[in-house]
Write a protein that holds these residues in place. Structure first.
Motif, PDB file in Angstrom:
ATOM      1  N   THR A  95       1.136  -1.188   0.075  1.00  0.00           N
ATOM      2  CA  THR A  95       0.437  -0.218  -0.217  1.00  0.00           C
ATOM      3  C   THR A  95       1.242   0.943  -0.107  1.00  0.00           C
ATOM      4  O   THR A  95       0.030   1.867  -0.271  1.00  0.00           O
TER       5      THR A  95
ATOM      6  N   GLU B 130       3.061   2.489   1.852  1.00  0.00           N
ATOM      7  CA  GLU B 130       1.975   3.684   3.741  1.00  0.00           C
ATOM      8  C   GLU B 130       3.926   3.321   4.768  1.00  0.00           C
ATOM      9  O   GLU B 130       4.004   2.115   4.529  1.00  0.00           O
TER      10      GLU B 130
ATOM     11  N   ALA C 249       1.859   8.514   3.848  1.00  0.00           N
ATOM     12  CA  ALA C 249       1.928   7.812   2.125  1.00  0.00           C
ATOM     13  C   ALA C 249       3.255   8.503   1.869  1.00  0.00           C
ATOM     14  O   ALA C 249       4.110   8.943   2.442  1.00  0.00           O
ATOM     15  N   THR C 250       4.116   7.247   1.148  1.00  0.00           N
ATOM     16  CA  THR C 250       5.681   7.251   1.821  1.00  0.00           C
ATOM     17  C   THR C 250       6.170   6.744  -0.406  1.00  0.00           C
ATOM     18  O   THR C 250       4.796   6.627  -1.490  1.00  0.00           O
ATOM     19  N   GLY C 251       7.433   6.529  -0.655  1.00  0.00           N
ATOM     20  CA  GLY C 251       7.092   6.944  -2.021  1.00  0.00           C
ATOM     21  C   GLY C 251       7.032   4.708  -2.158  1.00  0.00           C
ATOM     22  O   GLY C 251       5.864   4.275  -1.098  1.00  0.00           O
ATOM     23  N   THR C 252       8.072   4.545  -3.430  1.00  0.00           N
ATOM     24  CA  THR C 252       6.538   3.018  -3.744  1.00  0.00           C
ATOM     25  C   THR C 252       7.636   1.717  -3.488  1.00  0.00           C
ATOM     26  O   THR C 252       8.670   1.635  -3.376  1.00  0.00           O
TER      27      THR C 252
ATOM     28  N   ALA D 153       6.386  16.495   4.327  1.00  0.00           N
ATOM     29  CA  ALA D 153       7.066  14.435   3.599  1.00  0.00           C
ATOM     30  C   ALA D 153       8.117  15.460   2.193  1.00  0.00           C
ATOM     31  O   ALA D 153       7.771  15.805   1.539  1.00  0.00           O
ATOM     32  N   VAL D 154       9.506  15.194   2.613  1.00  0.00           N
ATOM     33  CA  VAL D 154      10.759  14.976   1.143  1.00  0.00           C
ATOM     34  C   VAL D 154      10.904  13.306   0.571  1.00  0.00           C
ATOM     35  O   VAL D 154      10.425  12.441   1.759  1.00  0.00           O
ATOM     36  N   ARG D 155      11.492  13.349  -0.425  1.00  0.00           N
ATOM     37  CA  ARG D 155      11.993  12.387  -0.711  1.00  0.00           C
ATOM     38  C   ARG D 155      12.967  12.679  -1.848  1.00  0.00           C
ATOM     39  O   ARG D 155      13.201  13.562  -2.382  1.00  0.00           O
TER      40      ARG D 155
END
Lengths: 647, 413
Positions: A128, A130, A146-149, A184-186
């Motif tokens: 999911t 997350e 939520a996060t990345g993939t 949030a940053v990625r």
């Protein structure tokens, strides 16, 4: 005959047919299941076990715990154990060796971390995309982020207010403020970032990546260790581990000055017949200086004793000993970190091949059960997940098992035994590698290898994914192996393991397990940029299926995508010449690879010359031999690729 | 009769047997993509990009002195194409790579170090990640923590290698290229493109992109400016109504020219740079400005940057600033001094002289700060100061505020 009798006769005949058909079908089902099982297995095998849908959220009714990752509370009393097939995280009382609770993250958990105060637990949810934060006591999920993939590794910062999440599918690290004070940053990381650790002083966070990100297949692989500022999340340094890949665990030294990373040193550019000095892949430990980025690579593989699939590691409280798991030889190695540090001083570029160095700091090995994956310190003890044994072992500082919690006492079925065979390095000469070593997660390590059976320096080919491989016969890039049995039987022994072939039962189990693997799901979020061009995938589908050029001229069958890449697998199981024969290749005819999950299978083509899907058609010397594409614009190509990414 | 009774019994039995199955609660069809996403939270109405700001209008800034950095100071080339000055570093694009100065140390990236091409066209910083995006004539490069990731049309969804302008808008990166405007969603890695097939542009040569609240503008080479409402997805076209390529027949009837060399937006005003003057759009009305009627330094406007309702422009005859009423232009003379010309509301000019001048009158990029300005010129990178007396090395100006509100948390799905 009266009407009543006719009705009764009809009902009776129907009953007989129904009953008889059931008996026949049941008999066939048993015989079919027996093909992939062994004597003594339960008579009833769920059809879904092999033929289940690949929807990631499905939980098989008889899923085994298969403990994967774990984390331990700061007081050492509770262990949080990730059980992905059961979609839960177990809360285990370490002293009593008892499961006292669970966390249901609402998907397949990947990894777990405990906050510095021990009050909360963060669990990444791979399918999911997350990370959830739950109460460490009761296990109730409080927040979702939520996060990345495909997030895997996770760590809290020193304050417990921020999470660092390794997004394996999107090659970046999410830095999340749990209070939402900052967005949030990625941040880009290496290729398939996997594990995260925070330094004891909280100043640094290290993220290690599994796959090599070197685009040139004629160059040695290398993977990245990303060092971030523990307070701000800014990337401070990127460190290359030369010739390394499959870094899946990381830990800091007690003084926070060094990062220790077990890894595989891959020698894929050397013909696989060179067995000495660590052979084609050796277990190593990388020691990275946080301040300078200097790297020392030292062997964990010992003379005549492989250390396949290095997995988790943990240090004693004083930092003087590191316990490092081997997922392939089912052992824990005891590493004297002071001696390791001393050996670093004389480590040169060839240190990983000087296997005798390992004798200076590897104080011994202790046996564990099948496929140990993660280890964490609990006071003066260590907790280890024995993944394919469905057990949790408690070790002392010498690696000796002092207690064990059995999560599932039922005997392994054929599929579990097959998975164990897949991960067992004892099938290979001196235990140097297992099937899993090249096929982590039954996927691909993305490297090319030179099997001398085709001629030394000839036919250097890309390793292929095993996911969804059932029904895509034949195998090998030249398509000469008609079945998985042949691929994994005598050929494996002759070309790879250099040892005895699998016994019949093991081979049968292994083949059955490989047949059960679903294809990888398409990467979510791919194919759409919000607000832009949602129809790209539809246009790409039409291009994939087209039979005429843009100017109306017909495309011969040999030039159509669907001729060779027939869906749903994306292959007809035949060979084709698409003009990619290289100077080292004996033939230009190659087995048509299946396209399911193609977005996850970079690089591409038999020799990995295409690092992205685009390059399949944009590299020089491809002139309508790999499908008619020269009349397509770049925008058309983008649409076609968006369609492929959705498979 | 008996037969019918038996038949009735049979039918009732079958019905009773089938009832549990027929009355079962239908399970939702599994989506191949997993559970449907949660409904997005209710959002506020899209902002009005043309709303009159509460902040006071900035007046044209006057500069009193200039200093110029050249190869002698560490630049890889004197031909400077763009600049990005931040609080902690100075990033300079040239025709020989990009140079980054932190403190006094320079780090230069060229093709040899992995830059997509030595000729740099534009620079952009992602405030969320700190990544630097470099547009070049052969694709774009993302510099992240010292790591260079190259995107070009052969290895990615970038539609064309000639990247004129790069803009970061939250999780999306825009690339104005010769074949359309490519958009990269960095959270998913997905690419898309706006071109003549799916937008209102009639030809895809995109020269610049500007992003504002609820709006995106693309300056086209030969298509004026197109505007997209991000809430509705509708496009709007702004073309030169008179269609004349050499003249502006009717002033203020629309964009001054079809060929847009740059666009910039801030504080409710969109500015269009052309090779035939400057245009201004406030959401309702277009105004045109030329050197002749307004006092711009030149009509060949290569770059515009907006700060508040003032615009700074780089031309082939110096640089200038204009707030809609007052235009101040700065021109380097052969003797190295600078002639400052001021026009108020198009009236007669007043001139002044400065002892120092920008490095060259060919100005390709302008970055204004609160009281200074950086200029990318044909001969070095010039720094203009509002104060006349030199001080200890001046602090770099704070970064410009983002043109659009910060994007919500990235969602990888």
């Amino acid at each position: 005959m009266s009407r009543r009798r006719r009705v009764l006769m009809a009902v009776a005949v129907a009953a007989v047919l129904l009953g008889g058909g059931t008996v026949v079908a049941r008999g066939w089902a048993h015989r079919h299941a027996r093909t992939f099982s062994a004597p003594g297995d339960p008579a009833d095998v769920s059809c879904a076990r092999c033929h289940g849908k690949d929807a990631p959220v499905k939980v098989a009714a008889n899923a085994r715990p298969t403990p994967f990752d774990l984390a331990v509370s700061p007081d050492g009393r509770r262990a949080f154990v990730v059980c992905p097939p059961q979609q839960r995280v177990l809360i285990v009382d370490v002293d009593d060796r008892e499961v006292v609770g669970e966390i249901r993250p609402g998907g397949t958990p990947g990894s777990v971390a405990v906050s510095p105060d021990g009050a909360r637990v963060a669990v990444t949810v791979v399918d999911t995309h997350e990370v959830v934060v739950a109460d460490a006591g009761g296990g109730s999920v409080r927040t979702r982020h939520a996060t990345g993939t495909e997030p895997h590794g996770v760590a809290f910062d020193a304050t417990g207010g921020r999470l660092f999440v390794a997004n394996t599918g999107s090659d970046d690290v999410s830095v999340l403020d749990l209070a939402g004070r900052v967005p949030a940053v990625r941040r880009p990381a290496g290729h398939e970032p996997y594990a995260v650790a925070r330094s004891p002083d909280g100043a640094t966070v290290a993220v290690v990546s599994r796959r090599s990100d070197v685009g040139n297949m004629d160059a040695p692989p290398a993977t990245e260790v990303t060092l971030l500022d523990g307070a701000t999340g800014v990337v401070r340094r990127r460190v290359r581990l030369p010739s390394c890949h499959m870094a899946e665990a990381v830990a800091f030294s007690a003084d926070s000055a060094r990062v220790l990373v077990p890894s595989i040193e891959a020698r894929n550019l050397v013909p696989i017949l060179q067995v000495d000095r660590g052979w084609v892949m050796a277990g190593v430990i990388a020691s990275v200086d946080v301040a300078t980025g200097a790297v020392a690579l030292l062997p964990l593989t010992e003379p005549m004793r492989g250390f396949a699939d290095p997995a988790g590691l943990a240090l004693t409280a004083d930092g003087r000993r590191a316990l490092v798991l081997s997922g392939g030889t089912d052992e824990v190695a005891l590493v004297d970190t002071d001696a390791l540090r001393a050996a670093e001083a004389e480590a040169a570029a060839d240190a990983p091949r000087r296997l005798t160095l390992a004798l200076r700091y590897v104080r011994g090995r202790a046996p564990l059960r099948s496929n140990p994956r993660a280890i964490a310190r609990a006071g003066d003890r260590f907790v280890v997940t024995e993944r394919l044994a469905d057990a949790i072992a408690i070790l002392d500082a010498d690696g000796k098992v002092v207690a064990r919690l059995e999560l599932d006492r039922s005997p392994p079925d054929a599929l579990r035994r097959g998975e164990q065979v897949f991960h067992d390095a004892r099938a290979a000469f001196q235990g140097h590698f297992a099937c899993r070593s090249c096929h982590p997660g039954a996927h691909t390590d993305g490297l090319t290898y030179d099997f001398e059976i085709d001629g030394v320096g000839r036919d250097v080919v890309l390793n292929r994914s095993l996911r969804g491989v059932s029904g895509t016969e034949p195998f090998k890039w030249v398509g000469t192996n008609a079945t998985i049995d042949r691929q994994c039987g005598p050929r494996f022994a002759m070309v790879l393991s250099r040892a005895d072939v699998f016994d019949d039962a093991s081979l049968k189990s292994l083949v059955g397990w490989l047949h059960s693997l679903p294809p990888p799901p398409p990467r979510p979020g791919a194919g759409r940029v919000e607000g832009v061009d949602a129809a790209a995938r539809e246009r790409g589908k039409k291009l994939f299926e087209r039979a005429v050029r843009k100017d109306g001229r017909p495309i011969p069958p040999s030039g159509r995508c669907t001729t060779c890449h027939m869906l749903p697998h994306g292959t007809t199981g035949q060979r084709a010449d698409v003009g990619t024969k290289g100077p080292r290749d004996g033939t230009g005819l190659f087995d048509i690879p299946h396209l399911t999950g193609v977005a996850t299978k970079a690089p591409y083509l038999h020799d990995a010359r295409a690092t992205t899907l685009e390059e399949i058609w944009t590299l020089p010397d491809v002139r309508d031999q790999h499908g008619v594409v020269t009349d397509l614009s770049k925008a058309d190509l983008n649409d076609l690729i968006e369609f492929l990414r959705g498979l | 009769m008996r037969t019918r009774r038996w038949l009735a019994i049979l039918v009732v039995s079958l019905a009773l047997a089938a009832a549990p199955w027929a009355l079962r609660r239908p399970t939702p069809a599994a989506s191949a993509d997993g559970p449907p996403p949660a409904a997005p939270p209710a959002t506020a109405p899209p902002p009005d990009p043309w709303a009159v700001p509460a902040t006071p209008v900035a007046s044209a800034t006057r500069y009193a002195r200039f200093e110029t950095l050249t190869t002698k100071d560490g630049l890889p080339s004197d031909h400077v194409t763009c600049v990005l000055a931040g609080p902690d570093e100075l990033v300079v694009g040239t025709d020989r790579g990009v140079a980054i100065r932190r403190g006094t140390a320079w780090t230069t990236y060229r093709e040899a170090q992995g830059l997509s091409h030595d000729v740099v066209t534009s620079l952009a910083r992602d405030p969320a990640t700190g990544d630097l995006w470099v547009g070049t004539v052969r694709g774009a490069t993302r510099v992240s923590g010292g790591k260079l990731l190259v995107y070009h049309q052969l290895n990615s969804g970038l539609i064309n290698d000639i990247v004129y302008h790069v803009v970061v808008d939250g999780p999306r990166v825009w690339f104005a290229t010769q074949s359309g405007a490519s958009v990269l969603d960095v959270t998913s890695g997905a690419w898309a493109v706006w071109d003549h097939r799916n937008s209102i542009m009639h030809e895809p040569w995109c020269y610049a992109v500007a992003v504002g609240p609820g709006r995106t503008w693309i300056g086209l080479w030969g298509g004026g400016v197109i505007e997209r409402d991000t809430a509705t997805g509708l496009w709007r076209e702004h073309r030169d109504p008179d269609g004349e390529m050499e003249l502006d027949l009717d002033r203020d009837d629309g964009p001054i020219h079809e060929v847009s060399s740059f666009v910039a937006y801030d504080d409710g005003v969109l500015w269009q740079a052309t090779y035939f003057g400057l245009s201004r759009f406030d959401g309702r009305r277009w105004r045109s400005y030329t050197a002749k009627n307004t006092g711009l330094p030149g009509d060949f406007v290569q770059h515009v940057a907006a700060r508040g309702r003032t615009v700074w422009m780089g031309t082939d005859q110096g640089f200038g600033c204009f707030d809609g009423t007052t235009a101040v232009s700065y021109r380097r003379e052969d003797d190295g001094t600078c002639t400052v010309t001021t026009h108020v509301d198009g009236g007669p000019a007043t001139t002044a002289k400065l002892p120092t001048a920008p490095g060259d009158n060919y100005v390709l990029w302008v970055q204004p700060g609160p009281d200074d300005v950086w200029l990318a010129t044909g001969h070095g990178l010039s720094h203009g100061f509002a104060t006349a007396s030199p001080t200890a090395p001046p602090a770099l100006p704070p970064a410009l505020p983002p043109a659009s509100p910060p994007a919500p948390a990235a969602d990888g799905r």
